[in-house]
Design a protein around this motif. Structure first.
Motif, PDB file in Angstrom:
ATOM      1  N   THR A 144     -49.861 -50.002  -8.934  1.00  0.00           N
ATOM      2  CA  THR A 144     -49.294 -50.128  -7.587  1.00  0.00           C
ATOM      3  C   THR A 144     -48.218 -51.203  -7.560  1.00  0.00           C
ATOM      4  N   GLN A 145     -48.522 -52.357  -8.136  1.00  0.00           N
ATOM      5  CA  GLN A 145     -47.547 -53.451  -8.133  1.00  0.00           C
ATOM      6  C   GLN A 145     -46.288 -53.075  -8.905  1.00  0.00           C
ATOM      7  N   LEU A 146     -46.457 -52.418 -10.050  1.00  0.00           N
ATOM      8  CA  LEU A 146     -45.302 -51.992 -10.834  1.00  0.00           C
ATOM      9  C   LEU A 146     -44.489 -50.920 -10.097  1.00  0.00           C
ATOM     10  N   THR A 147     -45.196 -50.003  -9.452  1.00  0.00           N
ATOM     11  CA  THR A 147     -44.528 -48.926  -8.721  1.00  0.00           C
ATOM     12  C   THR A 147     -43.741 -49.477  -7.540  1.00  0.00           C
ATOM     13  N   TYR A 148     -44.333 -50.412  -6.798  1.00  0.00           N
ATOM     14  CA  TYR A 148     -43.628 -51.016  -5.675  1.00  0.00           C
ATOM     15  C   TYR A 148     -42.378 -51.770  -6.155  1.00  0.00           C
ATOM     16  N   ARG A 149     -42.497 -52.434  -7.299  1.00  0.00           N
ATOM     17  CA  ARG A 149     -41.347 -53.151  -7.834  1.00  0.00           C
ATOM     18  C   ARG A 149     -40.220 -52.166  -8.164  1.00  0.00           C
ATOM     19  N   ASP A 150     -40.594 -51.007  -8.704  1.00  0.00           N
ATOM     20  CA  ASP A 150     -39.584 -50.006  -9.069  1.00  0.00           C
ATOM     21  C   ASP A 150     -38.970 -49.328  -7.839  1.00  0.00           C
ATOM     22  N   ILE A 151     -39.803 -49.055  -6.826  1.00  0.00           N
ATOM     23  CA  ILE A 151     -39.329 -48.293  -5.659  1.00  0.00           C
ATOM     24  C   ILE A 151     -38.740 -49.196  -4.579  1.00  0.00           C
ATOM     25  N   PHE A 152     -39.452 -50.275  -4.240  1.00  0.00           N
ATOM     26  CA  PHE A 152     -39.032 -51.133  -3.129  1.00  0.00           C
ATOM     27  C   PHE A 152     -38.245 -52.363  -3.589  1.00  0.00           C
ATOM     28  N   GLY A 153     -38.378 -52.707  -4.851  1.00  0.00           N
ATOM     29  CA  GLY A 153     -37.680 -53.876  -5.356  1.00  0.00           C
ATOM     30  C   GLY A 153     -38.314 -55.175  -4.881  1.00  0.00           C
ATOM     31  N   GLU A 154     -37.617 -56.280  -5.122  1.00  0.00           N
ATOM     32  CA  GLU A 154     -38.151 -57.595  -4.754  1.00  0.00           C
ATOM     33  C   GLU A 154     -37.177 -58.388  -3.882  1.00  0.00           C
ATOM     34  N   SER A 155     -36.219 -57.653  -3.314  1.00  0.00           N
ATOM     35  CA  SER A 155     -35.252 -58.316  -2.447  1.00  0.00           C
ATOM     36  C   SER A 155     -35.899 -58.742  -1.137  1.00  0.00           C
ATOM     37  N   LYS A 156     -35.520 -59.906  -0.658  1.00  0.00           N
ATOM     38  CA  LYS A 156     -36.004 -60.380   0.638  1.00  0.00           C
ATOM     39  C   LYS A 156     -35.073 -59.963   1.772  1.00  0.00           C
TER      40      LYS A 156
END
Length: 514
Positions: A144-156
């Protein structure tokens, strides 16, 4: 001259064989209404275009009524009979769904695998998947964490996303982590296949239902959706079979080297273990798992996200529930069981299913149309006459479905017109009911997972998967509707209500991530 003399004979022979076959096929697929049950509608187009409104009209009858659907006349049974029918020995789940899902058509093998090898699928899910929930939790969290990083990114900074499409990608990847392991769960070819096959196959079935019975055997060869379903099924076979062959070889080598062979940790291994000499279509079986996960789990999670965007005041209490449980227990199977508020929220979304406000969801989201995902459930084929407790006789050879309208009845749920996130958490506080009213608990008044012995066997996995996905999203991201967008509009077809595929939200990484 001899050739011309033979032609009429061959023509007569072809006609002599073809006409009886067509007549037999037509007679079997053009059922007349059942004589003892009142007919609400004999217009199949009325059911296909808005079966939900049609079934609502049927409530004027005191007991059963029947409607012409895309495939045949179906008897609609009131919700109050669900308990007496749920495990009836003369009602067949498999026969009913085989008729409605066209499982004999090429490209729809995954639907056939579910029905023809149902004991195999049940064993894999009940004995392997459900009993391994504690072992797969850490993997699901990581994925889940890896998928969110790929799809949603880490931009604020706010980023715009289409909710349903992204959720389908998320569920496809999480499910594939468990069903296929690390070898294929991030393989883009497989993720494309599993997502696109789910869409194409359901669209193909819907299209076939809308066609006349005599036309279906011809139309399916030219239908875009049917063609795509065949295409993705063949691609799945190419990807899955080498993995199965390697897994079989590994398990044989392991068992020959020592008595304590390692246990499989994904559905490929579980299927190999459970096959025990049975002929299994592994590609079809894998796609059958994906059908349930991507179609139902992604729809449920999408509805949950729409509700949170409709009612943002629910977000912080849910975050606190997740944060407290994780601070105390970490990511464990028990921790997921202890997230009672999140579980209650999910079950309330399941009860409501239609999470769009009766007016503009931005201004009156508490007042909702409590209208479940499926307005009827428990599709069954009667192998013998069935006598209901009110004396109504369901004829042998008929197909029935049970209304699922108690979910939005104030008689069964006080203030049913109001979305109450704590509704089921409060019910579990009553003496002796602490293990009832959970998201994964089927009941006569909430048949989102079916009811009785044929209730969805994967519901416990679905519950954990959706909880992990929602919990991490709540703790690590902010999200809301895109300002200025029109309110989402749900899609209705036959008796199903689906989330708006065009609904958007904007999302950003949270400060501190918790």
């Amino acid at each position: 001259m001899e050739y011309h003399g033979l032609l009429p004979g061959w023509t007569a022979l072809v006609l002599g064989v073809t006409i009886p076959v067509i007549w037999l096929f037509y007679s079997q697929n053009n059922k007349k209404p059942y004589a003892t049950i009142p007919v609400l509608s004999a217009d199949r187009s009325e059911y296909l275009q808005n079966g939900r409104a049609l079934l609502e009209r049927g409530k004027k009858f005191r007991s059963c009524f029947q409607v012409q659907t895309g495939t045949n006349f179906k008897i609609v049974v009131p919700n109050r009979f669900a308990t007496e029918l749920k495990n009836h020995p003369d009602l067949s789940f498999n026969d009913a769904h085989a008729r409605d899902s066209f499982t004999s058509y090429p490209g729809l093998q995954p639907f056939r695998e579910i029905l023809e090898n149902d004991t195999f699928i049940q064993e894999v899910v009940r004995k392997k998947l459900t009993q391994s929930l504690g072992l797969i939790t850490a993997g699901l969290v990581e994925e889940t964490q890896l998928t969110y990083r790929d799809i949603f990114g880490e931009s604020k900074e706010w980023q715009t996303h289409v909710i349903k499409s992204d959720v389908q990608d998320i569920i496809a990847r999480l499910s594939s982590r468990v069903f296929l392991g690390l070898e294929l769960c991030r393989n883009q070819d497989w993720l494309d296949i599993t997502k696109n096959y789910t869409y194409s196959s359901f669209e193909a079935i819907s299209e076939l239902r809308s066609q006349h019975a005599l036309a279906r055997p011809i139309i399916h060869w030219f239908s875009k959706n049917c063609t795509q379903a065949r295409h993705y099924y063949k691609r799945a076979q190419v990807l899955i079979q080498p993995v199965v062959d390697r897994r079989k070889a590994q398990m044989q080598a392991s068992s020959s080297e020592s008595e304590g062979s390692s246990k499989a940790s994904d559905a490929i291994g579980w299927m190999v273990e459970c096959a025990r000499g049975r002929k299994i279509d592994y590609a079809a079986a894998q796609l059958s798992f994906s059908l349930a996960a991507i179609h139902l789990s992604s729809e449920t999670m999408t509805m949950c996200l729409l509700q949170l965007c409709d009612m943002p005041e629910l977000i912080e209490p849910l975050r606190e529930d997740c944060r407290c449980v994780l601070d105390d227990s970490g990511w464990t199977k028990q921790a997921l069981l202890d997230m009672r508020l999140l579980d209650s929220f999910m079950r309330e979304c399941q009860r409501v299913r239609d999470l769009l406000a009766s007016k503009d969801p931005r201004t009156s989201a508490h007042e909702i149309r409590t209208d479940p995902f499926f307005l009827a459930s428990m599709l069954r084929f009667a192998r013998a006459p069935i006598v209901l407790s009110d004396g109504t006789v369901i004829p042998k050879g008929s197909t029935l479905m049970v209304m699922n309208d108690w979910a939005h009845s104030s008689e069964h749920f006080p203030n049913a017109e109001t979305f109450d996130m704590r509704r089921f958490a409060k019910l579990r506080e009553r003496p002796g009911e602490q293990n009832q009213h959970q998201f994964s608990t089927p009941s006569a008044d909430q048949m989102g997972f079916g009811f009785g012995e044929h209730a969805c066997p994967g519901r416990f996995f679905a519950s954990n998967e959706i909880k992990i996905a929602l919990c991490i999203l709540l703790l690590e991201y902010d999200f809301e509707y895109v300002p200025g967008d029109d309110p989402p509009q749900d899609i209705k077809h036959e008796i199903v209500r689906l989330a708006d595929p065009s609904a958007r939200m904007r999302i950003r990484k949270r400060e501190g991530n918790s």
